[in-house]
Design a protein around this motif. Sequence first.
Motif, short mmCIF file in Angstrom:
data_model
loop_
_atom_site.label_atom_id
_atom_site.label_comp_id
_atom_site.label_asym_id
_atom_site.label_seq_id
_atom_site.Cartn_x
_atom_site.Cartn_y
_atom_site.Cartn_z
N PHE A 130 -15.88 45.29 9.86
CA PHE A 130 -16.91 46.29 9.60
C PHE A 130 -17.28 46.20 8.11
CE2 PHE A 130 -15.04 47.98 13.45
CZ PHE A 130 -16.17 48.40 14.15
N VAL A 131 -18.58 46.33 7.85
CA VAL A 131 -19.09 46.19 6.49
C VAL A 131 -19.94 47.41 6.15
CG1 VAL A 131 -20.48 44.79 4.92
CG2 VAL A 131 -19.16 43.68 6.75
N GLU A 132 -19.60 48.07 5.05
CA GLU A 132 -20.40 49.17 4.54
C GLU A 132 -21.07 48.73 3.24
OE1 GLU A 132 -22.11 52.99 4.37
OE2 GLU A 132 -21.24 51.81 5.99
N VAL A 133 -22.33 49.10 3.07
CA VAL A 133 -23.13 48.67 1.92
C VAL A 133 -23.53 49.88 1.09
CG1 VAL A 133 -25.27 47.52 1.21
CG2 VAL A 133 -24.04 46.71 3.24
N LYS A 134 -23.39 49.77 -0.23
CA LYS A 134 -23.83 50.82 -1.14
C LYS A 134 -24.73 50.20 -2.21
CE LYS A 134 -21.21 53.96 0.84
NZ LYS A 134 -21.83 54.96 1.75
N GLY A 135 -25.92 50.74 -2.37
CA GLY A 135 -26.82 50.27 -3.41
C GLY A 135 -26.50 50.93 -4.74
N VAL A 136 -26.57 50.16 -5.81
CA VAL A 136 -26.21 50.64 -7.15
C VAL A 136 -27.39 50.44 -8.09
CG1 VAL A 136 -24.59 50.43 -9.07
CG2 VAL A 136 -23.80 49.98 -6.73
N THR A 137 -27.86 51.53 -8.68
CA THR A 137 -28.95 51.45 -9.67
C THR A 137 -28.56 52.02 -11.02
OG1 THR A 137 -29.87 53.60 -8.98
CG2 THR A 137 -30.72 51.63 -7.86
N PHE A 146 -21.13 53.60 -9.51
CA PHE A 146 -21.49 54.29 -8.27
C PHE A 146 -20.40 55.33 -8.00
CE2 PHE A 146 -21.43 55.13 -3.77
CZ PHE A 146 -22.76 55.14 -3.42
N PRO A 147 -20.83 56.54 -7.56
CA PRO A 147 -22.19 56.98 -7.26
C PRO A 147 -22.86 57.62 -8.47
CG PRO A 147 -20.64 58.65 -6.56
CD PRO A 147 -19.81 57.53 -7.14
N ASP A 148 -24.17 57.89 -8.34
CA ASP A 148 -24.87 58.61 -9.41
C ASP A 148 -24.98 60.09 -9.09
OD1 ASP A 148 -26.80 58.62 -7.45
OD2 ASP A 148 -28.42 57.87 -8.72
N GLU A 170 -10.87 43.74 9.97
CA GLU A 170 -11.17 43.52 8.57
C GLU A 170 -12.20 44.57 8.16
OE1 GLU A 170 -10.04 40.81 6.35
OE2 GLU A 170 -8.50 40.99 7.92
N ALA A 171 -12.15 44.99 6.91
CA ALA A 171 -13.08 46.01 6.43
C ALA A 171 -13.56 45.66 5.03
CB ALA A 171 -12.43 47.39 6.45
N TYR A 172 -14.85 45.83 4.81
CA TYR A 172 -15.46 45.50 3.53
C TYR A 172 -16.38 46.63 3.09
CZ TYR A 172 -14.16 40.58 4.25
OH TYR A 172 -13.47 39.41 4.44
N ILE A 173 -16.36 46.90 1.79
CA ILE A 173 -17.42 47.69 1.19
C ILE A 173 -18.05 46.82 0.11
CG2 ILE A 173 -15.81 48.90 -0.38
CD1 ILE A 173 -17.88 51.25 -0.26
N ILE A 174 -19.37 46.71 0.15
CA ILE A 174 -20.09 45.85 -0.78
C ILE A 174 -21.03 46.72 -1.61
CG2 ILE A 174 -21.64 43.89 -1.01
CD1 ILE A 174 -20.69 42.94 1.73
N PHE A 175 -20.82 46.72 -2.92
CA PHE A 175 -21.70 47.43 -3.84
C PHE A 175 -22.77 46.45 -4.31
CE2 PHE A 175 -17.73 49.78 -3.93
CZ PHE A 175 -18.17 51.09 -3.81
N VAL A 176 -23.98 46.68 -3.88
CA VAL A 176 -25.11 45.80 -4.22
C VAL A 176 -25.77 46.34 -5.48
CG1 VAL A 176 -27.30 44.84 -3.46
CG2 VAL A 176 -25.43 45.16 -1.82
N ILE A 177 -25.58 45.63 -6.58
CA ILE A 177 -26.13 46.05 -7.87
C ILE A 177 -27.56 45.54 -7.93
CG2 ILE A 177 -25.85 45.91 -10.37
CD1 ILE A 177 -22.83 45.23 -9.68
N GLN A 178 -28.51 46.46 -7.91
CA GLN A 178 -29.91 46.11 -7.70
C GLN A 178 -30.60 45.69 -9.01
OE1 GLN A 178 -29.90 49.71 -4.76
NE2 GLN A 178 -31.93 48.79 -4.63
N MET A 179 -29.92 44.77 -9.70
CA MET A 179 -30.43 44.25 -10.97
C MET A 179 -29.58 43.05 -11.34
SD MET A 179 -28.79 47.21 -13.44
CE MET A 179 -28.79 48.44 -12.12
N LYS A 180 -29.98 42.37 -12.38
CA LYS A 180 -29.22 41.27 -12.98
C LYS A 180 -28.89 41.67 -14.41
CE LYS A 180 -27.62 37.01 -12.54
NZ LYS A 180 -26.59 36.68 -11.55
#
Length: 232
Positions: A130-137, A146-148, A170-180
């Motif tokens: 299972f995969v959970e996704v969190k966007g990071v700005t 994260f979080p804001d 298996e379990a994953y949390i992925i923090f997607v950093i929406q920038m470079k």
Amino acid sequence: MHYDHIISGTFLKRPNRFIAIVLIGGQEEEVHVKNTGRCKELLIPGVRVFLQQHDDPKRKTKYSLIGVRKGNLLINMDSQAPNKAVGEWLRQGGIYPYIEEIKAEKTYGSSRFDFFIRGGNLMEDTKDAFVEVKGVTLEEDGTAWFPDAPTERGVKHMEELIRCTKEGYEAYIIFVIQMKGVHCFRPNDRTHRAFGDTLRKAADAGVHVLAADCLITEDTMEIDEEVPVILY
């Protein structure tokens, strides 16, 4: 992932979390904000923003705000973009080189995770994950946070991921950093200590905690490189 019909404007104000007023071609326009977070450090009067133009006559607004300039950083702030980017990344072998199955919005227990995947390496047995996704700005001095804002839903997701590992998944949390341009990721204990504590608990229980930055243009976002996760 790619957007069509992108234009730029100047942010003026945000009357509520769903709507912003943007100056476009000398005219003030009401636009939809594709992120209900606070984003106070991003949406500052006078900053340059990027909008997707829509041709749907049924829409209340003609534009959606998807990106913003913060100094030298170009930040995607579309809250739907991380899931789309992770879906592409998973299919390209982001976690498992061999993918047998991918399902979005998969229910488990009392939660609905962003993805369920079955895969592995060609020479190994497949694994269910299972995969959970969190966007990071939120970025400060090269660190992504994260979080804001407090997120009880995020805490619940962490607890459910722990349960997944106990039941053999298996379990994953992925923090997607929406920038470079960031050098690390940290949980934002200042804003929500309970989330940080539960994330650390999840990592100790075997949940894989990943963070990745993105290549951003005015009309694209693509997951690029993994960045270090600092939990303590």
